[in-house]
Design an enzyme around this catalytic site. Structure first.
Site, PDB file in Angstrom:
ATOM      1  N   HIS A  54     -10.071  -5.394  -3.180  1.00  0.00           N
ATOM      2  CA  HIS A  54      -8.720  -5.611  -2.386  1.00  0.00           C
ATOM      3  C   HIS A  54      -8.764  -5.663  -1.225  1.00  0.00           C
ATOM      4  O   HIS A  54      -9.493  -4.962  -0.252  1.00  0.00           O
ATOM      5  CB  HIS A  54      -7.853  -3.963  -2.517  1.00  0.00           C
ATOM      6  N   HIS A  88      -6.973  -5.591   2.659  1.00  0.00           N
ATOM      7  CA  HIS A  88      -5.793  -5.002   3.066  1.00  0.00           C
ATOM      8  C   HIS A  88      -4.953  -5.878   4.458  1.00  0.00           C
ATOM      9  O   HIS A  88      -5.828  -6.633   5.162  1.00  0.00           O
ATOM     10  CB  HIS A  88      -6.425  -4.028   3.821  1.00  0.00           C
ATOM     11  N   ASP A  95       0.897  -1.075  -0.582  1.00  0.00           N
ATOM     12  CA  ASP A  95       0.203   0.081  -0.120  1.00  0.00           C
ATOM     13  C   ASP A  95       1.069   0.731   0.028  1.00  0.00           C
ATOM     14  O   ASP A  95       2.104   1.526   0.896  1.00  0.00           O
ATOM     15  CB  ASP A  95      -0.959   0.272   1.018  1.00  0.00           C
TER      16      ASP A  95
HETATM   17  P1  AMP Z   1      -9.871   1.381   0.415  1.00  0.00           P
HETATM   18  O1  AMP Z   1     -10.886   1.270  -1.040  1.00  0.00           O
HETATM   19  O2  AMP Z   1     -10.247   2.154   1.619  1.00  0.00           O
HETATM   20  O3  AMP Z   1      -9.364   0.403   1.130  1.00  0.00           O
HETATM   21  O4  AMP Z   1      -8.240   2.017  -0.093  1.00  0.00           O
HETATM   22  C1  AMP Z   1      -7.299   1.912  -0.613  1.00  0.00           C
HETATM   23  C2  AMP Z   1      -6.020   2.461  -0.464  1.00  0.00           C
HETATM   24  O5  AMP Z   1      -5.778   1.662  -1.412  1.00  0.00           O
HETATM   25  C3  AMP Z   1      -5.614   3.596   0.268  1.00  0.00           C
HETATM   26  O6  AMP Z   1      -5.282   2.533   1.422  1.00  0.00           O
HETATM   27  C4  AMP Z   1      -4.783   3.639  -0.418  1.00  0.00           C
HETATM   28  O7  AMP Z   1      -3.251   3.965   0.290  1.00  0.00           O
HETATM   29  C5  AMP Z   1      -4.369   2.328  -1.741  1.00  0.00           C
HETATM   30  N1  AMP Z   1      -3.662   2.982  -2.788  1.00  0.00           N
HETATM   31  C6  AMP Z   1      -4.432   3.608  -3.709  1.00  0.00           C
HETATM   32  N2  AMP Z   1      -3.234   3.984  -4.723  1.00  0.00           N
HETATM   33  C7  AMP Z   1      -2.551   2.964  -4.248  1.00  0.00           C
HETATM   34  C8  AMP Z   1      -1.632   3.092  -5.073  1.00  0.00           C
HETATM   35  N3  AMP Z   1      -1.354   3.312  -6.702  1.00  0.00           N
HETATM   36  N4  AMP Z   1      -0.138   2.174  -4.863  1.00  0.00           N
HETATM   37  C9  AMP Z   1      -0.676   1.767  -3.621  1.00  0.00           C
HETATM   38  N5  AMP Z   1      -1.947   1.212  -3.171  1.00  0.00           N
HETATM   39  C10 AMP Z   1      -2.582   2.342  -3.484  1.00  0.00           C
END
Ligand code: AMP
Length: 129
Positions: free
Chosen positions: A93, A95, A29
């Protein structure tokens, strides 16, 4: 329009790759709650976890387990926490977050790492897969 994660799958946007197979990808992330915070995604673009077909859902869980085991070996932690949110990126995704304290699951507590540290950590996790 393709999600940012589909662009990562297609190699249009870089990532700190941790693991990959035919159907799934894991990468760090970019804004981690804690060191080693990793996202596991199916390559197919589906918005909501429970809308995945059961084969992909079960495959994703197996893939997450493999990555979590490697994370536990790489990053000193009490355990690896798991969360699915998806309010920011509409592409499933999971986490995986190496945890020592509850606040690391809050998504308000962030840690900062340099690009070099992220690249090195991703490589270390790969070695423990
Ligand atoms: P959520 O959709 O609320 O589960 O969060 C999306 C997650 O994706 C967040 O923790 C962001 O930091 C992460 N994120 C967004 N864009 C990227 C990227 N290009 N590479 C890695 N992580 C990302």
């Amino acid at each position: 329009m393709a999600t940012i994660f589909t662009k990562i799958v297609n190699g249009e946007i870089p990532c700190y790759k941790v693991a990959e197979d035919e159907n799934f990808l894991a990468f760090l992330d970019i804004n981690p709650n804690a060191k080693g915070h990793t996202l596991c995604i199916p390559k197919i673009e589906v918005n909501r976890l429970f809308d995945l077909d059961s084969t992909t859902y079960e495959g994703l869980m197996r893939f997450c387990r493999k990555v979590a085991k490697a994370l536990e070996q790489t990053v000193p932690c009490d355990r690896v926490g798991m969360a699915v949110i998806g309010l920011e990126v509409p592409h499933v995704h999971v986490h995986l977050i190496p945890l020592n304290e509850m606040k690391e699951m809050t998504f308000q507590h962030k840690t900062s790492m340099t690009a070099e540290e992220m690249a090195e950590l991703a490589q270390q996790i790969q070695l423990n897969l």
